[in-house]
Design an enzyme around this catalytic site. Sequence first.
Site, mmCIF file in Angstrom:
data_model
loop_
_atom_site.group_PDB
_atom_site.id
_atom_site.type_symbol
_atom_site.label_atom_id
_atom_site.label_comp_id
_atom_site.label_asym_id
_atom_site.label_seq_id
_atom_site.Cartn_x
_atom_site.Cartn_y
_atom_site.Cartn_z
ATOM 1 C CG ASN A 171 42.203 -9.454 -15.561
ATOM 2 O OD1 ASN A 171 42.563 -8.888 -16.861
ATOM 3 N ND2 ASN A 171 41.109 -10.295 -15.470
ATOM 4 C CE LYS A 194 45.982 1.445 -23.266
ATOM 5 N NZ LYS A 194 46.895 1.269 -22.402
ATOM 6 N N GLY A 227 45.396 4.948 -21.341
ATOM 7 C CA GLY A 227 44.089 4.797 -21.928
ATOM 8 C C GLY A 227 43.375 5.900 -22.464
ATOM 9 C CB SER A 248 35.861 -1.852 -17.559
ATOM 10 O OG SER A 248 36.389 -0.834 -18.145
ATOM 11 C CD GLU A 267 35.735 -11.959 -25.340
ATOM 12 O OE1 GLU A 267 35.235 -12.312 -24.025
ATOM 13 O OE2 GLU A 267 35.475 -12.486 -26.144
ATOM 14 N N GLY A 269 32.948 -6.830 -18.868
ATOM 15 C CA GLY A 269 32.929 -7.226 -17.475
ATOM 16 C C GLY A 269 31.957 -8.418 -17.420
ATOM 17 C CB CYS A 301 36.460 -11.125 -17.112
ATOM 18 S SG CYS A 301 37.294 -12.636 -18.007
ATOM 19 C CD GLU A 396 33.765 -6.870 -13.722
ATOM 20 O OE1 GLU A 396 34.115 -5.699 -14.412
ATOM 21 O OE2 GLU A 396 34.121 -8.051 -14.479
ATOM 22 N N GLY A 457 40.774 -20.190 -19.056
ATOM 23 C CA GLY A 457 42.248 -20.728 -19.303
ATOM 24 C C GLY A 457 42.809 -20.581 -20.674
HETATM 25 P P1 NAP Z 1 39.994 -1.142 -18.476
HETATM 26 O O1 NAP Z 1 39.934 0.003 -17.276
HETATM 27 O O2 NAP Z 1 38.640 -1.133 -18.997
HETATM 28 O O3 NAP Z 1 41.133 -1.115 -19.156
HETATM 29 C C1 NAP Z 1 41.454 -2.108 -20.215
HETATM 30 C C2 NAP Z 1 42.413 -1.444 -21.195
HETATM 31 O O4 NAP Z 1 41.583 -0.480 -21.979
HETATM 32 C C3 NAP Z 1 43.633 -1.148 -20.665
HETATM 33 O O5 NAP Z 1 44.829 -1.140 -21.638
HETATM 34 C C4 NAP Z 1 43.358 0.445 -20.579
HETATM 35 O O6 NAP Z 1 44.516 1.173 -20.627
HETATM 36 C C5 NAP Z 1 42.429 0.830 -21.765
HETATM 37 N N1 NAP Z 1 41.686 1.904 -21.972
HETATM 38 C C6 NAP Z 1 41.199 2.575 -20.800
HETATM 39 N N2 NAP Z 1 40.421 3.759 -21.277
HETATM 40 C C7 NAP Z 1 40.828 3.900 -22.717
HETATM 41 C C8 NAP Z 1 40.153 4.474 -23.751
HETATM 42 N N3 NAP Z 1 39.610 5.572 -23.408
HETATM 43 N N4 NAP Z 1 40.622 4.343 -24.845
HETATM 44 C C9 NAP Z 1 41.557 3.228 -25.351
HETATM 45 N N5 NAP Z 1 41.847 2.365 -24.191
HETATM 46 C C10 NAP Z 1 41.409 2.530 -22.994
HETATM 47 O O7 NAP Z 1 39.816 -2.638 -17.412
HETATM 48 P P2 NAP Z 1 40.854 -3.107 -16.563
HETATM 49 O O8 NAP Z 1 40.803 -2.544 -15.420
HETATM 50 O O9 NAP Z 1 42.245 -3.173 -17.097
HETATM 51 O O10 NAP Z 1 40.531 -4.556 -16.550
HETATM 52 C C11 NAP Z 1 39.522 -5.180 -15.762
HETATM 53 C C12 NAP Z 1 38.276 -5.192 -16.665
HETATM 54 O O11 NAP Z 1 38.331 -6.299 -17.593
HETATM 55 C C13 NAP Z 1 37.115 -6.080 -15.917
HETATM 56 O O12 NAP Z 1 35.729 -5.267 -16.150
HETATM 57 C C14 NAP Z 1 37.032 -7.376 -16.584
HETATM 58 O O13 NAP Z 1 36.031 -8.117 -16.384
HETATM 59 C C15 NAP Z 1 37.351 -7.183 -17.831
HETATM 60 N N6 NAP Z 1 38.023 -8.399 -18.414
HETATM 61 C C16 NAP Z 1 37.242 -8.997 -19.366
HETATM 62 C C17 NAP Z 1 37.655 -10.495 -19.913
HETATM 63 C C18 NAP Z 1 36.793 -11.131 -20.888
HETATM 64 O O14 NAP Z 1 36.978 -11.864 -21.392
HETATM 65 N N7 NAP Z 1 35.498 -10.757 -21.089
HETATM 66 C C19 NAP Z 1 38.923 -10.786 -19.707
HETATM 67 C C20 NAP Z 1 39.593 -10.163 -18.674
HETATM 68 C C21 NAP Z 1 39.053 -8.637 -18.043
HETATM 69 P P3 NAP Z 1 45.132 1.881 -19.258
HETATM 70 O O15 NAP Z 1 45.427 0.549 -18.340
HETATM 71 O O16 NAP Z 1 46.286 2.695 -19.766
HETATM 72 O O17 NAP Z 1 43.907 2.758 -18.762
#
Ligand code: NAP
Length: 507
Positions: A171, A194, A227, A248, A267, A269, A301, A396, A457
């Site tokens: 995002n 990554k 990932g 996530s 950081e 969801g 998020c 979420e 921000g």
């Molecule tokens: P995601 O599916 O968890 O992926 C995040 C990152 O992890 C991507 O680079 C992904 O790579 C990688 N990844 C996935 N599986 C992995 C594994 N087994 N080992 C190592 N890395 C792995 O999250 P998203 O869909 O990109 O982003 C949305 C989520 O991020 C939401 O839940 C949101 O709330 C959260 N978020 C939290 C914050 C905060 O500050 N708390 C800020 C922004 C977003 P690939 O893309 O290659 O699968």
Amino acid sequence: MVDLKLSEYFNDIYSVNEGIPEFEMLVNGEWINSDKKQDVVSSLDGSVIGRISVANHDNIDSMVNHAVEAQKEIEKMSLIDRIELLNKVKSEVISKKDELVNIIMIEAGKPKSAAEGEITTLIRRLELSEQDLYSLKGEFIPGDLAQDTVGRSAVLVRKPIGVVLGISPFNYPVYTSANKIIPAILGGNSIIIKPPSADPIALLALAEIFRKAGMPKGVLQVVTGSGSSTGDYLIENNQINMISFTGSTEVGEHITNVAGIKKLHMELGGKAPAIILKDADLDLAAKECVKGSLSLSGQRCDAISRILVVEDIYSKFVEKLKEHMSDFKMGNPIEDNSVNMGPLINKKSAERIDSMVKDAISKGCNLVQGGKYNNCYYEPTLLTDVTKDSIIANEETFGPVVTVIKVKDIDDAIEVSNNSKYGLDGCVFTNNISEAFKVMDRVKVGNMSLNVAPSHGTSNFPFGGIKYSGEGKEGIGKSIEEMTVVKTLIFDLSSFGLGKEYSGKFN
Ligand code: NAP
Ligand code: MG
């Protein structure tokens, strides 16, 4: 098909194969290929806009070894030189701003204002880097506080943690990565990033800017590939000292389970409640709630993802929300520049939102507006009278759904807010100071806002979650604390012939 329109400046980061740019990985200061490639698809129209290299185990081993060596070098670089380097990066980002914005619009499907927002925030973050350095100042502890340390004193200093692995979400692919790279480098660490596979190209471009600005080789490296393929092999590596993960809760939990002994900053969801009390400025609250729910198609998020309205003002407030639904126009931002809400990142996301909305409808909620999608394009949607047992009231959302739940009173609102596995953000709207204070104090989240929608921000106000929303604080002056370790230096003053009267005091 949409075109990335990369300038010559970025020639080294890719080669063209059958009309498609194939991007490489940054390893020890050089762009290298891997034997396997993976498509990057634009959610705007489903076209393949590039391919990324999928790292194999040899690539990962070599990257980590270089990171270990490079860390010894960056640690020796003076802080003033590290800041100077970031200043050069900032100037280059400013000059390449339009190009970076265009890449983000195409690969992430963001409207221009949102893509520009991400790069402007990056520029501000780079500008504020010097602020991080205040966190590197140490402490002095006099020894005469405890019997066993009389005659000694201690100085606490912050040392680099070593090799950091940063993993960022789709995002804010550039900003979230930069918000890890900047403090890692200032803290004297090397970092492997990554980026997300859905939209990794702008970050590859940013890495090239760092390289050309003179970043010592191996200090910043970029590994690409899904990932699940780079996955556990990278995470388990015991030469990596810290993982700073944003993504996530599901993936965060997996990483936590396989990482072994290393520092984890998570950081994850969120499920931010917005509590609307009867003394609220309802116009302000409705505007903020719609914006907080729909901007970036709800893929934030810190998005408001459940609006808890006390029953006295419920109907009146729903009317105000309806008025503000037209603040957002959904469509393809490349074709129509009046669009301020683009597509979701992929069709799977749209299908997931669709099933959540259908579940809520089957449990008796009212679908006031939206609820339809076409490929990745999901309409701005308003659901009212959502029941507490609906999936969308608990999981979420990460999509453009304004979700309204009726609550009895302030205590009910607090209870519903806290009845969640998440604890990232929350907000309350009221002009009654005692009620404001009660809610700000009692809602169990890492970040709570009054009379404004949550927004991380630049991270001038540090953020971070509790419960299943994570662990650690990200932001200016805080990420650098996470990425450094406190070392305690103990001085026995008696060895200098100083007596108990000098215990800890150099007078
Ligand atoms: P995601 O599916 O968890 O992926 C995040 C990152 O992890 C991507 O680079 C992904 O790579 C990688 N990844 C996935 N599986 C992995 C594994 N087994 N080992 C190592 N890395 C792995 O999250 P998203 O869909 O990109 O982003 C949305 C989520 O991020 C939401 O839940 C949101 O709330 C959260 N978020 C939290 C914050 C905060 O500050 N708390 C800020 C922004 C977003 P690939 O893309 O290659 O699968
Ligand atoms: Mg995902």
